[in-house]
Write an enzyme that holds these catalytic residues in place. Structure first.
Site, PDB file in Angstrom:
ATOM      1  N   GLU A  71       0.802  -1.229   0.000  1.00  0.00           N
ATOM      2  CA  GLU A  71       0.000   0.000   0.000  1.00  0.00           C
ATOM      3  C   GLU A  71       0.831   1.274   0.000  1.00  0.00           C
ATOM      4  OE1 GLU A  71      -0.637  -2.684   1.847  1.00  0.00           O
ATOM      5  OE2 GLU A  71      -2.632  -3.296   1.166  1.00  0.00           O
TER       6      GLU A  71
ATOM      7  N   HIS B 269     -11.121  -4.133   9.351  1.00  0.00           N
ATOM      8  CA  HIS B 269     -11.642  -4.007   7.980  1.00  0.00           C
ATOM      9  C   HIS B 269     -12.903  -3.156   7.936  1.00  0.00           C
ATOM     10  CE1 HIS B 269      -9.117  -7.551   7.142  1.00  0.00           C
ATOM     11  NE2 HIS B 269      -9.312  -7.342   5.873  1.00  0.00           N
TER      12      HIS B 269
HETATM   13  C1  LIG Z   1      -2.523  -4.683   4.307  1.00  0.00           C
HETATM   14  C2  LIG Z   1      -3.565  -5.477   3.612  1.00  0.00           C
HETATM   15  N1  LIG Z   1      -3.726  -5.338   2.288  1.00  0.00           N
HETATM   16  C3  LIG Z   1      -4.673  -6.046   1.652  1.00  0.00           C
HETATM   17  C4  LIG Z   1      -5.486  -6.919   2.323  1.00  0.00           C
HETATM   18  C5  LIG Z   1      -6.565  -7.729   1.616  1.00  0.00           C
HETATM   19  N2  LIG Z   1      -6.116  -9.126   1.542  1.00  0.00           N
HETATM   20  C6  LIG Z   1      -6.479 -10.034   2.468  1.00  0.00           C
HETATM   21  S1  LIG Z   1      -5.710 -11.509   2.231  1.00  0.00           S
HETATM   22  C7  LIG Z   1      -4.929 -10.940   0.871  1.00  0.00           C
HETATM   23  C8  LIG Z   1      -3.987 -11.837   0.128  1.00  0.00           C
HETATM   24  C9  LIG Z   1      -2.826 -12.196   0.973  1.00  0.00           C
HETATM   25  O1  LIG Z   1      -1.940 -12.977   0.254  1.00  0.00           O
HETATM   26  P1  LIG Z   1      -0.903 -13.883   1.005  1.00  0.00           P
HETATM   27  O2  LIG Z   1      -0.092 -13.047   1.919  1.00  0.00           O
HETATM   28  O3  LIG Z   1      -0.161 -14.645  -0.043  1.00  0.00           O
HETATM   29  O4  LIG Z   1      -1.759 -14.849   1.904  1.00  0.00           O
HETATM   30  P2  LIG Z   1      -2.868 -15.903   1.407  1.00  0.00           P
HETATM   31  O5  LIG Z   1      -4.180 -15.192   1.403  1.00  0.00           O
HETATM   32  O6  LIG Z   1      -2.458 -16.392   0.082  1.00  0.00           O
HETATM   33  O7  LIG Z   1      -2.841 -16.979   2.436  1.00  0.00           O
HETATM   34  C10 LIG Z   1      -5.256  -9.625   0.604  1.00  0.00           C
HETATM   35  C11 LIG Z   1      -4.726  -8.823  -0.509  1.00  0.00           C
HETATM   36  C12 LIG Z   1      -5.296  -7.013   3.708  1.00  0.00           C
HETATM   37  N3  LIG Z   1      -6.069  -7.803   4.469  1.00  0.00           N
HETATM   38  N4  LIG Z   1      -4.315  -6.300   4.325  1.00  0.00           N
END
Ligand SMILES: Cc1ncc(C[n+]2csc(CCOP(=O)(O)OP(=O)(O)O)c2C)c(N)n1
Ligand SMILES: Cc1ncc(C[n+]2csc(CCOP(=O)(O)OP(=O)(O)O)c2C)c(N)n1
Ligand SMILES: [Mg+2]
Ligand SMILES: [Mg+2]
Lengths: 326, 318, 326, 318
Positions: free
Chosen positions: C60, C129
């Site tokens: 971000e 959130h």
């Molecule tokens: C700081 C932040 N940015 C965006 C999100 C929205 N979001 C939730 S899970 C996710 C994907 C996360 O990817 P990863 O770290 O690979 O974990 P996974 O979900 O694949 O287990 C996103 C973009 C968030 N919760 N927090």
């Protein structure tokens, strides 16, 4: 009573608390040998050593979260952010984690940490080193917010903040660091509880509600008015959260005229909260003039010293605002 | 290293409980019993279960939004997990946190996090406390491939390294951050090489091999207590969509199918049978127990009271 | 007039502007093929391709600064932060850089970017959130701040925001994404200028000043009161910065009774600003009751749906507050 | 590569101007003509001058708080720089920015930054615009060793790499971030290895060798336009304190002395004389010119008007 500076008072508060609480640690950028950007922690590294006085890399997000994590698990922490402007880098850990953990985990654990950061303009450091961001943190439930205006308040409130079991954002005022004031003797365990406003000057004609470095300025203006027989009451709120509404409201009732003064930009500043607390209460019926706010101009802080001095409430502007009220 | 039968039992049970928990949770959504969202780790059970089962109560974990395997791995109470998922007053967070914020300080879970990468800085602090107190324990921080692109990753690994903090950074690389494949979110193939930027050790493991993960975690803990932090990348795959609502147009059905073949539970079963650690019957019994455990949890949650608005201000401040 | 959803309206605004301005790009997490976490950008990747619709890593701070940098040098940018809670990670680039660059560089360059982010509770996503952080950004000079309450406003205001030469924080309301409303036809170049409040319902007895998803709720309450002959005026401020003070003040003068409603936590919320604007003005002399605020409770947003619904202003609470005023 | 006499002249002049500018600025502090603070780059002149002199107007730079060498390298107007330092209306920022925010969009400087690492994300955006417009130019982002521990470093290098943006990331490693030595802020010796985390090229150079820096920047630009971003670490040293007020108890006088021997200006002079590119007299003349340029700038600033409070709201919004 002896006189020490605001910076010394903060140093004393931290040092005394570190002496009595072995689980208290302190981290920040250049706080060790260097003594902190404003020299606040001079001598602490020598006394408490590298295990308790932790110089960090330049990494505001991590150190804020690190403090939260250490505090969640049993230590107490103080973290210094070199300028409050750089809290912008730490807001995620401060607002989403430290402030919310206890609530969102249903009361498991607590986060006894103090985030100290100097705010305010007047040092010629321009837009990115001069902000007053207290309104942001005061809007985050779970945080407490303190801004002391004198050495004594700084000491007593910081000791209370360190002993508090919640994350406390302790916003110091750069321009007050070198200002001296009376502070109780070293052997007193001098604590000022959070949530108590202080009437720094009594008066019956007008109430000024203010905090931080504007307090002294308002008192000076009040003294000028006193020469003409107008007695201004200067209420220093000292802690924004929790806010001592009672003291504000009863002062407003007494005088019927209220001016709110702060250095932060007026729009969206904490002044709006202060005005609202007054006019929402039954003090409304005692008011014989519109409540006035006097905040900083809605501009970034300029570098030029002449401009810089004029974008925050000056004695002239405070005086004019009082005259408007009378 | 040869793991005892007890350990295998534990791992197998926890993986089955995790899967059952999530399949049930998914059903509860369909039944309209839950609002909000959930992130399922089906296919990734070996990661959290393998790592956490190798830990002691005094070791801390920081969980992710996709962390039922981590919680169950760390011996969290499944009833309270389910109750929290249902938002009930008996849940871990009294219904205030939900499944993105499940925590159990009593077993060493410092909580799941709704913020991608949000647990990383906190982990350094928990480890700092362990080091300060000269404890012989470590903090394990889970995060995803996507999270490894956040500034929090960089700052936290660097800080932990400089201060030689006892943290095991566990990256569960499931190839996607939401819809974004790793290949589009970073320009490297092996996330574990990022350890070099901090002068720390990094290893990459098959994230579906629970036995190896368990063993490597034991070794890692020893290494960390001696040498400071370490990065462990567990390469795995999520079978379900990112969250409740995900049409999954960003990947092929074939890819999913391929990975389903590498099912960590099936692999573990095969290992157990091949090495004659348990019989087919024993395994079936464990599977049954998992189902029963979850059924009980569902019932517990169903019969639990809702939290009361009167208590809303509790826990805002200590 | 045709009806479309709030999400569609936002999509249309972005798409239309991208068609007319080739130098406009749009970046964010999962906004491409996936269409955004709330489906707002569905179809845009297909139409505008990967050079203009940029899926980003989860980062971000960097994407906010990237948008600022691209905008400083000649592009126009839209950046989507998936939940406004994650602006906490981007505040440095937003508040210290994008907002201040023009001023601190003495007018060199400008930063025509729009940061879009959904705010608010009600989706069961809990404390991290669900925040409403508009008060933070409204307190940063150099930023403009918009929160639309209807599909038409969303479309017209977003188009104006994109054409604005300043950084605009455009805070969408998650719970409104699926709500439908009348929006002018596609072939109209439908723009709503920033800085104009909208009286969503006229009345003469009480003024409610509000914004975002609380607007519809207040209208509903107003309609109930209308049955009893009490006519409530509902003023939707729509843009917090710049704020249309005139409309607020003249409505307050007309009715003499003011209630400010917002979803964000009450303490330190933008409501304080709105109250202050009214009571500082000559409207003060027309008020026949204390101005009231009704914000969210000062708690993190809880997960449980029953609790979640009750921590923000409900119809019942709004009704009670109006009754208090009458 | 053999650089022309013109280039050597330019480099030598700019380094001398930088040093003279800062020595004069330091004096102005003592004389009480400036309030605020300043961060001097004496000893590091070769970094900004070497890199920026190799660029075109259309290449962008993002400067640091310690960036007079960068600005002069990029051909900023010294009069306007000095006037800004003095807070005058004729300064680059009309006196609103001061020396931490000097910028000149017309020569491609997108500004100095008061926030450590603050320029990194912005650089990715400027480069994105260059790529979008298919320009044959790059963006150069300066930052320090300390800044390389900020999350912004990680996120920006990763983003630039994934999008193949034309950015040259230049880390001026002067061994300290304020009082903190690199050895205490990171656990690696060569910062350029951090490039590997992003799958990009990283090189480390003698930061006091202006000729080599110039040449390597030319090569880097070519490489970047073809292959995407690159990290260039310039190892150097700051002679003065971190800022105006710094007792420098964190380092030894010997260390400072040692590095003063590696003076980049002296080195360049030696190179020029040894290679008979210019005569001693010619160099003395350049040195004199530098002094005169700064004197003129001081005078210009001195005679310039202060900004007026009436104009304060200009430039808050476009
Ligand atoms: C700081 C932040 N940015 C965006 C999100 C929205 N979001 C939730 S899970 C996710 C994907 C996360 O990817 P990863 O770290 O690979 O974990 P996974 O979900 O694949 O287990 C996103 C973009 C968030 N919760 N927090
Ligand atoms: C985000 C942030 N944190 C802290 C500071 C205070 N500060 C200014 S310069 C500096 C040291 C920076 O070190 P480095 O990046 O190595 O640059 P150098 O000063 O050595 O040129 C610090 C800590 C700041 N300006 N911004
Ligand atoms: Mg992933
Ligand atoms: Mg440095």
């Amino acid at each position: 009573m002896r006189e020490i500076t605001y910076a010394q008072a903060i140093n004393e508060a931290m040092s005394e608390e570190m002496r009595r609480e072995k689980n208290l640690i302190f981290m920040g950028e250049d706080i060790g040998l260097y003594g902190g950007a404003f020299g606040v922690s001079k001598g602490m590294f020598e006394e408490f050593g590298p295990e308790r006085i932790l110089d960090t890399p330049i990494t505001e997000l991590a150190i804020t979260g690190c403090a939260a994590g250490a505090s969640m698990t049993g230590l107490r922490t103080i973290v210094e952010i070199m300028f409050s402007d750089f809290m912008t880098l730490a807001m995620e850990q401060l607002a989403n984690q430290a402030a919310k953990n206890r609530f969102q985990f249903g009361g498991q654990g607590s986060v006894p940490m103090v985030l100290r950061a100097p705010g305010g303009s007047g040092t010629g450091a321009a837009a990115q080193h001069s902000q007053s961001l207290e309104a942001w943190v005061a809007h985050v439930p779970g945080l407490k917010v303190v801004i002391p205006s004198t050495p004594a308040d700084a000491k007593g409130l910081l000791k209370a903040s360190i002993r508090d079991d919640n994350p406390v954002v302790f916003l110091e005022q750069k321009l007050l660091y070198r200002v001296k004031g009376e502070v109780p003797d070293l052997d007193e365990d001098f604590i000022i509880p959070l949530g108590k406003a202080d009437i720094k000057r009594e008066g019956k004609d007008v109430t000024i509600i203010t905090y931080g470095r504007m307090v002294q300025r308002c008192i000076k203006v009040a003294e000028e008015f006193a020469k003409d027989g107008v007695e201004i009451e200067v209420v220093d709120i000292r802690t924004l959260v929790p806010l001592d509404k009672e003291t504000l409201i009863s002062s407003a009732k007494k005088t019927g005229k209220v001016l709110v003064v702060h250095e932060a930009c007026q729009t969206g500043g904490f002044g709006g909260e202060l005005v609202s607390v007054v006019v929402e209460s039954d003090a409304f019926f005692y008011l014989d003039a519109p409540v006035k706010r006097l905040g900083g101009l809605d501009v970034p802080i300029p570098y030029n010293p002449g401009l810089e001095a004029l974008v925050v409430p000056t004695e002239e502007k405070i005086t004019a605002a009082i005259k408007d009220l009378l | 290293m040869k793991l005892s039968k007890e350990i295998h039992k534990e791992l197998y049970l926890k993986m089955n409980q995790t899967r059952e928990f999530e399949e049930t949770a998914a059903r509860l959504f369909v039944e309209g019993k839950v609002h909000g969202t959930a992130h399922f780790c089906i296919g990734e059970e070996a990661t959290g279960v393998g790592v956490c089962s190798a830990l002691e109560v005094e070791d801390y974990i920081l969980q992710t939004h996709r962390g039922h395997n981590q919680g169950i791995g760390k011996n969290m109470d499944i009833n309270k997990m389910m109750a929290e998922f249902r938002g009930k007053a008996t849940g871990y967070c009294k219904g205030k946190g939900g499944c993105m914020h499940i925590a159990d300080f009593s077993v060493g879970s410092l909580g799941a996090n709704g913020v991608v990468g949000g647990g990383l800085p906190i982990a350094t602090g928990a480890a700092l406390k362990q080091k300060y107190n000269k404890e012989k324990n470590i903090t394990v921080c889970f995060f995803g491939d996507g999270a490894s692109n956040e500034g929090a990753f960089h700052e936290s690994l660097n800080l932990a390294s400089v201060w030689k903090l006892p943290v095991l950074f566990v990256c569960t690389n499931n190839l996607y951050g939401m819809s974004t494949p790793v290949s589009k979110s970073m320009n490297i193939e092996d996330i574990s090489i990022r350890a070099a930027s901090y002068g720390i050790k990094g290893i990459a493991l098959d994230g579906n091999d629970v036995v190896n993960i368990y063993e490597e975690t034991l070794k890692a803990k020893e290494y960390i207590l001696e040498n400071g932090p370490m990065l462990m990348v567990l390469n795995t795959y999520r079978w379900m969509g990112h969250s409740k609502s995900d049409a999954q147009i960003y990947r092929t059905k074939d890819e999913v199918k391929e990975w389903k073949e590498k099912c960590p539970i099936k692999q573990h079963k095969k290992f157990i049978l091949e090495n004659k650690i348990m019989t087919e019957d024993e395994l079936v019994a464990i599977g049954k127990q998992a189902v029963e455990d979850i059924e009980k949890a569902v019932e517990f949650a169903e019969n639990s009271p809702e939290p009361r608005i009167e208590d809303i201000f509790d826990d805002v401040y200590a």
